[in-house]
Scaffold this motif. Structure first.
Motif, mmCIF file in Angstrom:
data_model
loop_
_atom_site.group_PDB
_atom_site.id
_atom_site.type_symbol
_atom_site.label_atom_id
_atom_site.label_comp_id
_atom_site.label_asym_id
_atom_site.label_seq_id
_atom_site.Cartn_x
_atom_site.Cartn_y
_atom_site.Cartn_z
ATOM 1 N N ARG A 267 0.834 -1.205 0.000
ATOM 2 C CA ARG A 267 0.000 0.000 0.000
ATOM 3 C C ARG A 267 0.868 1.254 0.000
ATOM 4 O O ARG A 267 0.614 2.198 -0.760
ATOM 5 C CB ARG A 267 -0.925 -0.005 1.223
ATOM 6 N N THR B 275 3.881 1.546 -1.047
ATOM 7 C CA THR B 275 4.571 1.647 -2.331
ATOM 8 C C THR B 275 3.669 2.274 -3.387
ATOM 9 O O THR B 275 4.104 3.127 -4.166
ATOM 10 C CB THR B 275 5.042 0.262 -2.811
ATOM 11 N N LEU B 276 2.404 1.875 -3.401
ATOM 12 C CA LEU B 276 1.469 2.460 -4.353
ATOM 13 C C LEU B 276 1.240 3.946 -4.083
ATOM 14 O O LEU B 276 1.153 4.748 -5.012
ATOM 15 C CB LEU B 276 0.125 1.720 -4.305
ATOM 16 N N LEU C 216 -3.233 5.163 -11.207
ATOM 17 C CA LEU C 216 -2.295 5.345 -10.099
ATOM 18 C C LEU C 216 -1.861 6.804 -9.991
ATOM 19 O O LEU C 216 -1.897 7.395 -8.901
ATOM 20 C CB LEU C 216 -1.074 4.448 -10.314
ATOM 21 N N SER D 265 -1.907 1.975 -15.185
ATOM 22 C CA SER D 265 -1.044 2.894 -14.430
ATOM 23 C C SER D 265 -1.518 4.350 -14.399
ATOM 24 O O SER D 265 -1.282 5.042 -13.401
ATOM 25 C CB SER D 265 0.394 2.827 -14.957
ATOM 26 N N ARG E 228 8.444 1.347 -8.878
ATOM 27 C CA ARG E 228 8.066 0.355 -7.870
ATOM 28 C C ARG E 228 6.551 0.254 -7.746
ATOM 29 O O ARG E 228 6.003 -0.842 -7.553
ATOM 30 C CB ARG E 228 8.696 0.718 -6.529
ATOM 31 N N ALA E 229 5.869 1.379 -7.835
ATOM 32 C CA ALA E 229 4.405 1.363 -7.743
ATOM 33 C C ALA E 229 3.796 0.603 -8.918
ATOM 34 O O ALA E 229 2.874 -0.203 -8.746
ATOM 35 C CB ALA E 229 3.880 2.791 -7.708
ATOM 36 N N SER F 68 3.212 6.172 -2.146
ATOM 37 C CA SER F 68 4.352 7.099 -2.104
ATOM 38 C C SER F 68 5.676 6.523 -2.588
ATOM 39 O O SER F 68 6.701 7.203 -2.527
ATOM 40 C CB SER F 68 4.532 7.619 -0.675
ATOM 41 N N ARG G 109 -2.430 9.926 -7.279
ATOM 42 C CA ARG G 109 -1.280 10.585 -6.657
ATOM 43 C C ARG G 109 -1.265 12.097 -6.897
ATOM 44 O O ARG G 109 -0.776 12.858 -6.066
ATOM 45 C CB ARG G 109 0.023 9.996 -7.211
ATOM 46 N N SER H 122 -5.778 1.300 -1.385
ATOM 47 C CA SER H 122 -4.567 2.004 -0.951
ATOM 48 C C SER H 122 -4.788 3.494 -0.754
ATOM 49 O O SER H 122 -4.192 4.111 0.133
ATOM 50 C CB SER H 122 -3.443 1.788 -1.969
#
Length: 292
Positions: free
Chosen positions: A19, A21-22, A148, A145, A29-30, A24, A152, A72
């Motif tokens: 979580r 990693t997704l 994601l 992606s 890596r995310a 921050s 963010r 997440s």
């Protein structure tokens, strides 16, 4: 300590690490976490049925990655805000689950589809299934992606970027609906024909007056909308741009290639039948309306 307690103790920290990693971690890596989620979904299904790698597994992996992102970034309580990223993630879950269910039911009901899946199982060895599953899983992670980075990104209220994101989120939602309606319309039309009958039965109405493959058009609009909504938050991240563009390019290449192949098959099978020739003469666009 019982085995279940030990397992729970191990899973908890691992889930929290994923979580974080997704939320921050570095972009690569995310995206790697998304790839892991996609692979864990697609690989087992591919071993069960080779064609599931790009059908049922495709839909379920998209839904699984979207659920991981929702969990997440605040969980389902966060969805009440109806922000563009939240709507985008919810449509992605619905898109994946609907597609997986549609393809699964179609396999059960349509003998020709079931036979095609059987033939693919016979031709693909176990050793070849693993790289196939891992390869398509990477594509699916790239395709998802942008959600994601939409989560963010922090966009100023009322800014051009926020409006662009809302617009493309709407495009994605429209594409999802169009694909769903066109898929069901085609399924109902084909269900009226006998298995092995070469008579053209359509569909030729509704969205099938816009282009010959509106279900593919809907899928293209969905992924273009998803990319557009996420791209306003890519910023200067090279990983975000490269992965997002590769994912969009991959699905566009697949959709346009599939439509061209289907056009050829339809012409070979139905060419010369008045109903088909009349429809094809009127609907000159394969996928993109107004473009031949």
């Amino acid at each position: 300590m019982s085995s279940s307690t030990a397992l729970s103790s191990a899973i908890g920290p691992a889930t929290e690490t994923l979580r974080r990693t997704l939320v921050s971690g570095s972009p690569l890596r995310a995206i790697g976490v998304l790839y892991a989620v996609a692979s864990l979904t697609v690989v087992p299904l591919t071993y069960y049925r080779t064609a599931y790698s790009f059908s049922v597994g495709y839909g379920l992996s998209v839904a699984a990655m979207s659920l991981a992102l929702i969990s997440s970034f605040g969980g389902f309580s966060q969805l009440k805000s109806l922000s563009a990223p939240s709507v985008l993630a919810m449509t992605s879950v619905a898109y994946g689950l609907r597609l997986a269910a549609y393809i699964f039911v179609r396999e059960l009901k349509v003998e020709s589809k079931r036979k095609a899946f059987d033939e693919m199982d016979k031709k693909t060895t176990a050793l070849r299934r693993t790289p196939l599953a891992l390869g398509v899983s990477l594509l699916y992670a790239f395709m998802v992606s942008p959600i994601l980075f939409a989560f963010r990104g922090i966009l100023d209220a009322g800014s051009v970027s926020e409006r662009v994101q809302a617009f493309f989120t709407g495009v994605a939602a429209f594409g999802m609906i169009l694909e769903s309606v066109a898929d069901q319309h085609k399924y109902e039309a084909k269900r009226r024909s006998r298995e092995g009958d070469d008579k053209f039965v359509g569909p030729t109405t509704w969205s099938y007056t816009w282009c010959r493959h509106p279900n593919y058009l809907g899928e293209i609009l969905y992924w273009v909308g998803l990319f557009g909504a996420g791209s306003v938050s890519f910023g200067k991240s090279i990983a975000a741009w490269v992965c997002g563009v590769l994912g969009l390019w991959g699905i566009l290449k697949i959709m346009l290639g599939s439509s061209s192949s289907l056009d050829t098959k339809q012409s070979e099978k139905y060419g010369g039948q008045p109903a088909f020739d009349e429809w094809k003469g009127k609907v000159t666009s394969s996928v993109i309306p107004f473009l031949r």
